[in-house]
Design an enzyme around this catalytic site. Structure first.
Site, PDB file in Angstrom:
ATOM      1  CB  SER A 149      -0.982  -0.012   1.177  1.00 30.84           C
ATOM      2  OG  SER A 149      -0.353  -0.375   2.384  1.00 30.84           O
ATOM      3  CD  GLU A 158       5.084  -3.057   9.598  1.00 26.76           C
ATOM      4  OE1 GLU A 158       5.298  -4.015  10.357  1.00 26.76           O
ATOM      5  OE2 GLU A 158       4.014  -2.924   8.943  1.00 26.76           O
ATOM      6  CG  ASP A 198      -3.614  -3.525   5.649  1.00 26.79           C
ATOM      7  OD1 ASP A 198      -3.166  -2.629   6.388  1.00 26.79           O
ATOM      8  OD2 ASP A 198      -2.988  -3.973   4.676  1.00 26.79           O
TER       9      ASP A 198
END
Length: 284
Positions: free
Chosen positions: A100, A118, A164
């Protein structure tokens, strides 16, 4: 959770659906001159080597983007997504797959803001390097679920949010629902994209209904739900059957764009005769 590496799954059928939706949302957001912010709560490494040992271990890309990459007669929205994957591979061969953040570098304008989260230390370092030269960008190794307090409402009051997680731990389902509620409470206009795996688990089967119930009461522009089922569970009932995207405050164009693409995806990515899709929408 920190053991999860998306490189094993890069370019699979779930990525195709997720990134098709992401591409359409970003294209729509860019139709207005005013900049917007994309918040990516589980950004991954940014891009993945299809030729690397992780992607090659199970070869999941072969039943995903690999079945679309050389097609020439795709519906325009699906072709646009495939074109972005081609742009990520300038020599024409499918060697890399954009996550993404990779798609964001191709589709966001220089004035649009990107906030990428992340937790995995290796993927965070790769992502930080990958996005180092992009303007209006911040990369963080903090928990993406907790980012909403800092990110919403955004400058300019235009935002898209991609959630996600890997769902390797069952608490992710509750955290996704809580994140939806918090995002709508903090900035009710946020376009929220939630990916989920289709599994034969109670948490997975209940998630969409819970998301719908929350969106029904708080979303200004309603919701859209799309699910692509490509395979069957194994003899023990295990395995990912497909995946879905739940979009809150969806672009008004999204339903018809997906309706044109989903029959093609069923034919191209389906692995058994019962492959199917669901596409439903509720206006505010």
């Amino acid at each position: 959770m920190l053991a999860y590496r998306h490189a094993f799954h890069a370019g699979n059928h779930a990525d195709v659906l997720k990134h098709l939706v992401l591409t359409r949302v970003l294209r729509y957001m860019a139709t207005k001159d005013k900049p917007f912010t994309l918040i990516d709560t589980h950004a991954g490494a940014g891009g993945y080597s299809i030729e690397g040992r992780y992607a090659q271990k199970n070869g999941e890309y072969g039943s995903g983007i690999g079945r679309l990459y050389d097609a020439t007669d795709l519906p325009a929205p699906l072709q646009d997504y495939v074109d972005q994957v081609h742009a990520f591979n300038p020599d024409g061969q499918l060697r890399q797959y954009p996550g993404s953040p990779g798609l964001a570098t191709l589709l966001l304008r220089p004035t649009d803001r990107l906030r990428a989260y992340e937790l995995h230390p290796t993927d965070h370092r790769i992502l930080e390097s990958f996005l180092a030269d992009r303007p209006q960008t911040q990369v963080s190794d903090r928990d993406g679920f907790e980012s909403l307090k800092a990110e919403l409402p955004p400058p300019g009051r235009r935002a898209a949010l991609l959630i996600d997680p890997p769902y390797e731990i069952k608490t992710d389902y509750a955290r996704v629902l809580a994140a939806l509620r918090e995002a709508l409470q903090r900035f009710a206009d946020t376009v929220i994209m939630i990916w989920y795996p289709q599994l034969q688990l109670l948490e997975s089967s209940q998630l969409v209904q819970r998301l719908k119930a929350s969106a029904d009461t708080a979303a200004k522009k309603g919701w859209l739900h799309v699910r692509l089922t490509v395979t069957q569970a194994d003899e023990r009932g295990f395995g990912m059957l497909g995946s879905g995207m739940f979009v809150v405050n969806p672009p008004y164009t999204l339903h018809d764009e997906l309706a044109a693409c989903l029959p093609v995806l069923v034919d191209a990515l389906g692995q058994y005769d019962g492959a199917n899709y669901v596409l439903e929408q509720r206006a505010a």
